[in-house]
Design a protein around this motif. Structure first.
Motif, mmCIF file in Angstrom:
data_model
loop_
_atom_site.group_PDB
_atom_site.id
_atom_site.type_symbol
_atom_site.label_atom_id
_atom_site.label_comp_id
_atom_site.label_asym_id
_atom_site.label_seq_id
_atom_site.Cartn_x
_atom_site.Cartn_y
_atom_site.Cartn_z
ATOM 1 N N ALA A 47 47.920 17.593 32.560
ATOM 2 C CA ALA A 47 47.603 18.405 31.811
ATOM 3 C C ALA A 47 47.934 20.036 32.468
ATOM 4 C CB ALA A 47 46.266 19.515 32.468
ATOM 5 N N SER A 48 48.897 20.432 32.847
ATOM 6 C CA SER A 48 49.087 21.349 33.381
ATOM 7 C C SER A 48 51.030 21.371 33.163
ATOM 8 C CB SER A 48 49.155 22.087 34.891
ATOM 9 O OG SER A 48 50.638 21.251 35.619
ATOM 10 N N LEU A 49 51.106 20.604 33.437
ATOM 11 C CA LEU A 49 52.675 20.463 32.352
ATOM 12 C C LEU A 49 52.731 20.443 30.972
ATOM 13 C CD1 LEU A 49 53.790 17.014 34.899
ATOM 14 C CD2 LEU A 49 54.422 19.594 34.089
ATOM 15 N N ILE A 50 51.551 20.164 30.744
ATOM 16 C CA ILE A 50 51.323 19.494 29.032
ATOM 17 C C ILE A 50 51.910 20.866 28.607
ATOM 18 C CG2 ILE A 50 50.270 18.266 27.059
ATOM 19 C CD1 ILE A 50 49.536 15.689 28.843
ATOM 20 N N ILE A 59 47.041 30.376 28.468
ATOM 21 C CA ILE A 59 45.010 30.457 28.537
ATOM 22 C C ILE A 59 44.493 28.809 28.808
ATOM 23 C CG2 ILE A 59 43.699 31.797 27.952
ATOM 24 C CD1 ILE A 59 45.253 33.878 27.565
ATOM 25 N N THR A 60 44.931 29.216 27.149
ATOM 26 C CA THR A 60 44.470 27.391 26.729
ATOM 27 C C THR A 60 44.055 26.461 27.720
ATOM 28 O OG1 THR A 60 44.820 27.907 24.251
ATOM 29 C CG2 THR A 60 43.872 25.863 24.953
ATOM 30 N N GLY A 61 45.618 26.350 28.475
ATOM 31 C CA GLY A 61 45.536 25.009 29.387
ATOM 32 C C GLY A 61 45.374 25.478 30.405
ATOM 33 N N GLY A 62 44.644 26.823 31.211
ATOM 34 C CA GLY A 62 43.846 26.755 32.369
ATOM 35 C C GLY A 62 42.721 26.736 32.372
ATOM 36 N N VAL A 63 41.971 26.938 30.981
ATOM 37 C CA VAL A 63 40.657 26.797 30.754
ATOM 38 C C VAL A 63 40.292 25.301 30.441
ATOM 39 C CG1 VAL A 63 38.599 27.230 29.123
ATOM 40 C CG2 VAL A 63 40.093 29.307 29.132
ATOM 41 N N PHE A 64 41.754 24.647 29.997
ATOM 42 C CA PHE A 64 41.175 22.846 29.761
ATOM 43 C C PHE A 64 40.899 22.313 31.433
ATOM 44 C CE2 PHE A 64 42.942 18.631 28.821
ATOM 45 C CZ PHE A 64 41.517 18.413 28.861
ATOM 46 N N ILE A 65 41.883 22.699 32.719
ATOM 47 C CA ILE A 65 42.388 22.443 33.652
ATOM 48 C C ILE A 65 41.246 22.514 34.463
ATOM 49 C CG2 ILE A 65 43.355 22.900 35.868
ATOM 50 C CD1 ILE A 65 46.191 23.134 34.244
ATOM 51 N N LEU A 66 40.306 24.091 34.529
ATOM 52 C CA LEU A 66 38.977 24.107 35.030
ATOM 53 C C LEU A 66 38.164 23.516 34.062
ATOM 54 C CD1 LEU A 66 39.579 28.516 34.755
ATOM 55 C CD2 LEU A 66 39.390 26.563 37.071
ATOM 56 N N ILE A 67 37.861 22.652 33.493
ATOM 57 C CA ILE A 67 36.735 22.045 33.115
ATOM 58 C C ILE A 67 37.205 20.674 33.416
ATOM 59 C CG2 ILE A 67 36.187 20.856 30.722
ATOM 60 C CD1 ILE A 67 36.719 22.950 29.228
ATOM 61 N N LEU A 68 37.755 20.435 33.574
ATOM 62 C CA LEU A 68 38.521 18.816 34.066
ATOM 63 C C LEU A 68 38.064 19.192 35.770
ATOM 64 C CD1 LEU A 68 42.707 17.690 32.983
ATOM 65 C CD2 LEU A 68 40.107 16.602 31.969
#
Length: 175
Positions: free
Chosen positions: A109-112, A88-97
């Motif tokens: 980011a999705s891989l990390i 979820i943290t990664g998903g939100v971060f990707i949406l921000i990107l």
């Protein structure tokens, strides 16, 4: 199957959305790699995710039924909870990107974040999952360095590595 879905999604993304670009002449804020609608690319990613998760649930349910076990038990809840934090943290971060126009960093980011989720999950399942998590994180970091090949590293991480991991786990535990 997750690896097959990832390879198909990467092919579709490459074929219909990505164009070549020169990273030497662009700064991070100027990357423009997507030729189509960004929302279409997000929907493609969600479709790959839904197919992968759906298939995992169906196959896990079949296996647990054959063994006479419940799929949704305390261990499964701990596993999902620990994976969800990173995902979820990664998903939100990707949406921000994506909202900032930094599309090129979505794949790394999705891989990390997925790799970090696998590292957390490895405490509750097979130890080999830890190795897959480390590989995903390393692939993500490499993709962040070589952003002009980020989709390739994404395909290798989510596609090829899942296929290799699946074959290995099948041979080790199912045969």
């Amino acid at each position: 199957m997750a690896g097959v879905y990832a390879l198909a999604g990467a092919y579709i993304a490459y074929r219909f959305y990505y164009q070549n670009f020169d990273t030497d002449s662009l700064s991070a804020g100027q990357y423009t790699i997507v030729t189509g609608n960004v929302l279409d690319l997000v929907f493609l990613g969600v479709a790959v995710l839904v197919l992968a998760i759906g298939t995992a649930i169906i196959l896990s349910q079949r296996k647990s039924t054959k063994k006479g076990e419940r799929l949704w038990n305390a261990a499964a809840r701990r596993l999902i909870t620990n994976m969800a934090i990173s995902l979820i943290t990664g998903g939100v971060f990707i949406l921000i990107l994506l909202s900032k126009g930094l599309f090129v960093f979505a794949a790394p980011a999705s891989l990390i974040f997925y790799g970090l989720a696998l590292l957390n999950a490895s405490k509750f399942t097979f130890e080999e999952l830890r190795s897959l998590g480390i590989i995903q994180v390393v692939m993500g970091l490499i993709a962040a360095i070589f952003v002009n090949h980020a989709l390739l590293f994404w395909a290798l991480g989510f596609g090829v590595m899942h296929i290799i991991y699946g074959i290995y786990m099948h041979l080790k535990y199912e045969k």
